[in-house]
Design a protein around this motif. Structure first.
Motif, PDB file in Angstrom:
ATOM      1  N   LEU A  94      35.303  42.127  35.083  1.00 12.95           N
ATOM      2  CA  LEU A  94      35.526  42.179  33.644  1.00 12.95           C
ATOM      3  C   LEU A  94      34.184  41.867  33.005  1.00 12.95           C
ATOM      4  O   LEU A  94      33.682  40.740  33.114  1.00 12.95           O
ATOM      5  N   ASN A  95      33.575  42.843  32.348  1.00 20.04           N
ATOM      6  CA  ASN A  95      32.255  42.652  31.759  1.00 20.04           C
ATOM      7  C   ASN A  95      32.385  42.315  30.276  1.00 20.04           C
ATOM      8  O   ASN A  95      33.070  43.019  29.521  1.00 20.04           O
ATOM      9  N   PHE A  96      31.732  41.259  29.881  1.00 20.55           N
ATOM     10  CA  PHE A  96      31.725  40.825  28.483  1.00 20.55           C
ATOM     11  C   PHE A  96      30.382  41.239  27.892  1.00 20.55           C
ATOM     12  O   PHE A  96      29.315  40.801  28.353  1.00 20.55           O
ATOM     13  N   THR A  97      30.442  42.119  26.893  1.00 16.89           N
ATOM     14  CA  THR A  97      29.226  42.758  26.402  1.00 16.89           C
ATOM     15  C   THR A  97      28.989  42.488  24.924  1.00 16.89           C
ATOM     16  O   THR A  97      29.920  42.207  24.166  1.00 16.89           O
ATOM     17  N   ASP A  98      27.739  42.623  24.540  1.00 23.93           N
ATOM     18  CA  ASP A  98      27.343  42.494  23.140  1.00 23.93           C
ATOM     19  C   ASP A  98      26.362  43.625  22.844  1.00 23.93           C
ATOM     20  O   ASP A  98      25.295  43.706  23.456  1.00 23.93           O
ATOM     21  N   LYS A  99      26.765  44.526  21.949  1.00 24.28           N
ATOM     22  CA  LYS A  99      25.941  45.674  21.585  1.00 24.28           C
ATOM     23  C   LYS A  99      25.532  46.479  22.816  1.00 24.28           C
ATOM     24  O   LYS A  99      24.382  46.902  22.969  1.00 24.28           O
ATOM     25  N   GLY A 100      26.518  46.634  23.720  1.00 22.44           N
ATOM     26  CA  GLY A 100      26.294  47.463  24.903  1.00 22.44           C
ATOM     27  C   GLY A 100      25.626  46.753  26.052  1.00 22.44           C
ATOM     28  O   GLY A 100      25.468  47.327  27.136  1.00 22.44           O
ATOM     29  N   LYS A 101      25.211  45.516  25.851  1.00 27.75           N
ATOM     30  CA  LYS A 101      24.531  44.763  26.911  1.00 27.75           C
ATOM     31  C   LYS A 101      25.479  43.732  27.511  1.00 27.75           C
ATOM     32  O   LYS A 101      26.124  42.983  26.775  1.00 27.75           O
ATOM     33  N   THR A 102      25.573  43.718  28.845  1.00 29.25           N
ATOM     34  CA  THR A 102      26.476  42.785  29.528  1.00 29.25           C
ATOM     35  C   THR A 102      25.883  41.384  29.528  1.00 29.25           C
ATOM     36  O   THR A 102      24.752  41.172  29.985  1.00 29.25           O
ATOM     37  N   LYS A 103      26.649  40.463  29.006  1.00 30.69           N
ATOM     38  CA  LYS A 103      26.210  39.073  28.946  1.00 30.69           C
ATOM     39  C   LYS A 103      26.763  38.254  30.115  1.00 30.69           C
ATOM     40  O   LYS A 103      26.143  37.303  30.560  1.00 30.69           O
ATOM     41  N   ALA A 104      27.969  38.634  30.561  1.00 29.14           N
ATOM     42  CA  ALA A 104      28.584  37.899  31.663  1.00 29.14           C
ATOM     43  C   ALA A 104      29.686  38.754  32.256  1.00 29.14           C
ATOM     44  O   ALA A 104      30.155  39.720  31.634  1.00 29.14           O
ATOM     45  N   HIS A 105      30.078  38.425  33.479  1.00 32.25           N
ATOM     46  CA  HIS A 105      31.242  39.092  34.035  1.00 32.25           C
ATOM     47  C   HIS A 105      32.106  38.083  34.793  1.00 32.25           C
ATOM     48  O   HIS A 105      31.620  37.071  35.281  1.00 32.25           O
ATOM     49  N   TYR A 106      33.380  38.415  34.840  1.00 31.03           N
ATOM     50  CA  TYR A 106      34.330  37.623  35.620  1.00 31.03           C
ATOM     51  C   TYR A 106      34.925  38.550  36.668  1.00 31.03           C
ATOM     52  O   TYR A 106      35.425  39.638  36.353  1.00 31.03           O
ATOM     53  N   GLN A 107      34.859  38.142  37.906  1.00 36.30           N
ATOM     54  CA  GLN A 107      35.407  38.959  38.989  1.00 36.30           C
ATOM     55  C   GLN A 107      36.906  38.713  39.096  1.00 36.30           C
ATOM     56  O   GLN A 107      37.347  37.619  39.460  1.00 36.30           O
ATOM     57  N   TYR A 108      37.678  39.741  38.761  1.00 29.66           N
ATOM     58  CA  TYR A 108      39.135  39.617  38.775  1.00 29.66           C
ATOM     59  C   TYR A 108      39.690  40.259  40.041  1.00 29.66           C
ATOM     60  O   TYR A 108      39.173  41.282  40.508  1.00 29.66           O
ATOM     61  N   GLU A 109      40.752  39.647  40.563  1.00 25.83           N
ATOM     62  CA  GLU A 109      41.330  40.133  41.815  1.00 25.83           C
ATOM     63  C   GLU A 109      42.772  40.579  41.620  1.00 25.83           C
ATOM     64  O   GLU A 109      43.568  39.900  40.971  1.00 25.83           O
ATOM     65  N   LEU A 110      43.097  41.720  42.196  1.00 28.33           N
ATOM     66  CA  LEU A 110      44.470  42.198  42.308  1.00 28.33           C
ATOM     67  C   LEU A 110      44.862  42.114  43.775  1.00 28.33           C
ATOM     68  O   LEU A 110      44.215  42.719  44.637  1.00 28.33           O
ATOM     69  N   LYS A 111      45.929  41.370  44.053  1.00 27.40           N
ATOM     70  CA  LYS A 111      46.338  41.112  45.423  1.00 27.40           C
ATOM     71  C   LYS A 111      47.478  42.043  45.846  1.00 27.40           C
ATOM     72  O   LYS A 111      48.199  42.592  45.007  1.00 27.40           O
ATOM     73  N   LYS A 112      47.664  42.154  47.130  1.00 21.94           N
ATOM     74  CA  LYS A 112      48.785  42.891  47.686  1.00 21.94           C
ATOM     75  C   LYS A 112      50.020  42.002  47.701  1.00 21.94           C
ATOM     76  O   LYS A 112      49.941  40.827  48.062  1.00 21.94           O
ATOM     77  N   ARG A 113      51.169  42.546  47.337  1.00 16.52           N
ATOM     78  CA  ARG A 113      52.405  41.763  47.307  1.00 16.52           C
ATOM     79  C   ARG A 113      52.931  41.563  48.726  1.00 16.52           C
ATOM     80  O   ARG A 113      52.798  42.428  49.593  1.00 16.52           O
ATOM     81  N   ARG A 114      53.591  40.395  48.958  1.00 14.46           N
ATOM     82  CA  ARG A 114      54.164  40.138  50.281  1.00 14.46           C
ATOM     83  C   ARG A 114      55.516  40.822  50.460  1.00 14.46           C
ATOM     84  O   ARG A 114      55.886  41.207  51.559  1.00 14.46           O
ATOM     85  N   THR A 115      56.281  40.965  49.368  1.00 14.15           N
ATOM     86  CA  THR A 115      57.565  41.665  49.421  1.00 14.15           C
ATOM     87  C   THR A 115      57.745  42.436  48.125  1.00 14.15           C
ATOM     88  O   THR A 115      57.090  42.156  47.121  1.00 14.15           O
ATOM     89  N   SER A 116      58.679  43.373  48.141  1.00 13.86           N
ATOM     90  CA  SER A 116      58.993  44.088  46.913  1.00 13.86           C
ATOM     91  C   SER A 116      59.931  43.248  46.058  1.00 13.86           C
ATOM     92  O   SER A 116      60.538  42.281  46.534  1.00 13.86           O
ATOM     93  N   SER A 117      60.072  43.624  44.806  1.00 10.90           N
ATOM     94  CA  SER A 117      60.956  42.891  43.895  1.00 10.90           C
ATOM     95  C   SER A 117      62.392  42.884  44.403  1.00 10.90           C
ATOM     96  O   SER A 117      63.091  41.873  44.327  1.00 10.90           O
ATOM     97  N   ALA A 118      62.840  44.012  44.943  1.00 12.25           N
ATOM     98  CA  ALA A 118      64.238  44.134  45.375  1.00 12.25           C
ATOM     99  C   ALA A 118      64.540  43.260  46.581  1.00 12.25           C
ATOM    100  O   ALA A 118      65.689  42.852  46.787  1.00 12.25           O
ATOM    101  N   GLU A 119      63.530  42.944  47.383  1.00 12.84           N
ATOM    102  CA  GLU A 119      63.743  42.147  48.600  1.00 12.84           C
ATOM    103  C   GLU A 119      63.884  40.658  48.308  1.00 12.84           C
ATOM    104  O   GLU A 119      64.378  39.910  49.153  1.00 12.84           O
TER     105      GLU A 119
END
Length: 617
Positions: A94-119
């Protein structure tokens, strides 16, 4: 580890270090998420100085930025993401920018689910839920009794202080609970409570994403979940959304001015739950009930605020997914905003259709309790989307039924009348039933130590309709009264600390009377576990006569006859009245004693002040 305190990589991509403007981001919540959730939408709350002044950019296949939301506080930015079905687990910036210039970023993670909702399945009538207060159960790790950055330190000599019980203490005694016959575990809240005093109960939550470090932190909770699963014990999380701690981190810098209910001067709730149901209630009384603070240390959250409600919904889903939960218990449910919590319940059940949620519905009337159950036929059309409610009406009946001589309305008739009101409920199997909990007198104090009445009461609780809940120490007849004060009532389980004089987790550490109670309950619980007739069988009961209450549970495989005799004298019970239920059966074998009762004689002999659970043959 101090929970999931966020580690940010600050990247300066322009000019020299001297020219770079540092961007400090304190928190991103939820800290991570999962792919292939049923709801593709995710809203992140970002907190950092003047973070709202920056734009947000990202580049990850399957993830798009829907919008950013700025509030009246520039230190917050809400980021709406859409995560398409089929998106792969992974990390992106996730890049946080000001006037097109990146000031900072946060590395975000999407994980794999262990089971489905129905299970994912929730707790149900086949379960017996064991409630415990972690601080008062067992101390498995003395090193975390006090934590430097948390205000209150351990003081076992203070009844209202922290005593050091923790998650490791619970894990250490899961075999004890499994042996007893428990199939589900409900801990009072485990999330951080950083109040300076009385924080042991943790109902004033100061961080919704971190288990209190004095309990062992998030990793310990994951271990508890894993160890419960090994033993076939379901895990229920106690959640508190009506209020947060005055010590919550956001109380120093509110996301919005209306994030909590503020008043010209401190205003306590009037605690009149009836105002939500009362068609004639004044708006003034309703507002004071719902918007007044539960306590000075418990700030009342404004659940009409859409950003807050989204935060709470996502927090619940995050914990279910992260900790592999089997259920949720919602504290002080009627105190919450009804529409906000309806939205919450619907969203959680949409993600997990088979999860169970029980709400604390502290009313004396079945009609009032029934209002809060999912799909109730309410005149105003309200639907809470909460499948299970706590049957306080039955609790209040149980408190008195075993202490009174039977009269027209008293004694065991109270139990009969409680069940006779079940026509009010949408789902009678989804009623949470109990004889005590952490907020009530201990049942053995109520019964003045009468072991026979205890056995009869437990017989009823564990063979009638609904989902039974028992409270720590009932198996060893622990006593306590609210008049002593909450801290003195919620005493430590003997043997949970190394220096305890005795260890009641073992037969050697229990008195003869305690062992009799423990062995009785163990036998009954383990029998119940394997008998579906008690879980979902049809219930038929007969009006109590002469201090004796008789009812039957039956399905296509088995019929069970339960007899509760509160008469102080022995008696012969005529069976003629129960012909419609015992037709075709010649005898009944008592589950506890193994004794067989011959029905062909037309009567059975009952000992005084006792109960029977007869499997009919």
């Amino acid at each position: 580890m101090r929970g999931f305190w966020i580690s940010l990589v600050i990247v300066f991509l322009f000019g020299s270090q001297a020219e770079a403007k540092k961007v400090d981001i304190d928190k991103v919540e939820p800290m991570f998420w999962w792919v292939n959730m049923k709801n593709p939408n995710l809203q992140l709350m970002v907190h950092g100085e003047n973070i709202a002044h920056y734009d947000v950019e990202l580049n990850y296949s399957g993830v798009s930025l829907s919008r950013t939301i700025k509030t009246d506080n520039p230190n917050y930015l809400f980021i709406d993401l859409v995560i398409e079905k089929g998106t792969k687990a992974g990390k992106f910036n996730l890049n946080f920018t000001d006037k097109g210039k990146t000031k900072a970023h946060y590395q975000y993670e999407l994980k794999k689910r262990r089971t489905s909702s129905a299970e994912r399945k929730g707790f149900n009538e086949s379960d017996v839920v064991y409630l415990l207060m972690p601080d008062r159960f067992a101390n498995g790790n003395a090193d975390n009794d006090s934590v430097a950055e948390l205000a209150e330190k351990a003081d076992r000599n203070n009844p209202d202080g922290r005593h050091g019980g923790d998650i490791q203490g619970i894990i250490d005694h899961l075999d004890y609970l499994q042996d007893l016959g428990v199939t589900a575990l409900w801990n009072t809240p485990l999330l951080e409570d950083n109040e300076a005093r009385g924080s042991y109960h943790t109902y004033a939550i100061s961080d919704y994403y971190n288990v209190d470090a004095r309990f062992g932190g998030n990793e310990a909770y994951l271990e508890l979940s894993k160890e419960c699963k090994k033993r076939g014990i379901k895990l229920i999380m106690d959640m508190v959304f009506n209020h947060c701690a005055s010590a919550h981190w956001w109380m120093k810098d509110w996301p919005q001015k209306d994030w909590v209910h503020l008043h010209d001067e401190y205003t306590n709730s009037n605690h009149r739950k009836s105002t939500i149901l009362d068609p004639y209630a004044s708006e003034t009384d309703q507002i004071q009930f719902s918007d007044g603070w539960f306590d000075r240390s418990m700030a009342d959250l404004n659940q009409k605020n859409e950003l807050l409600m989204t935060y709470l919904i996502q927090n619940s889903i995050w914990w279910v997914e992260y900790a592999d939960l089997d259920g949720i218990r919602m504290d002080t449910h009627p105190y919450n905003d009804p529409q906000g919590m309806s939205k919450w319940g619907k969203a959680v059940l949409n993600e997990y259709p088979h999860l169970n949620i029980v709400g604390e519905t502290w009313y004396k009337s079945a009609a009032d309790i029934a209002y809060w159950q999912k799909d109730a036929l309410n005149a105003n059309g309200y639907n809470s989307y909460m499948p299970c409610v706590m049957d306080f009406q039955l609790f209040f009946s149980l408190e008195k039924a075993f202490l009174e001589k039977q009269e027209w309305e008293n004694g065991l008739v109270r139990l009969y009348k409680s069940l006779a009101a079940d026509y009010l409920y949408k789902d009678t199997g989804n009623l949470f039933i109990f004889i005590e909990n952490h907020d009530t007198d201990r049942i053995m104090s109520t019964l003045k130590g009468d072991l026979n009445k205890f056995k009869s009461m437990m017989t009823f609780l564990l063979t009638t309709r609904g989902i039974p809940q028992i409270y720590t120490g009932v198996e060893i007849l622990m006593e306590g009264k609210k008049s002593y004060g909450d801290g003195k009532m919620r005493i430590d389980f003997p043997g949970g600390w190394e220096d305890d004089a005795r260890n009641a987790f073992t037969a050697q550490g229990r008195t003869d009377k305690e062992n009799e109670a423990f062995n009785f309950l163990k036998k009954l619980l383990n029998w119940r576990k394997n008998n579906s007739v008690i879980h979902t069988g049809k219930l038929k009961h007969y009006i109590p006569e002469q201090d004796t209450y008789v009812y039957f549970r039956s399905n296509t495989e088995k019929t069970v006859m339960v007899v509760v005799n509160q008469d102080k004298s022995a008696k012969d019970l005529s069976l003629e009245r129960f012909t419609e239920s015992i037709k075709g059966f010649k005898s009944g074998k008592d589950v506890i004693s193994g004794k067989t009762f011959d029905f062909t004689k037309g009567k059975i002999s009952l000992a005084p002040n006792t109960s029977l659970i007869l499997e009919l043959e």
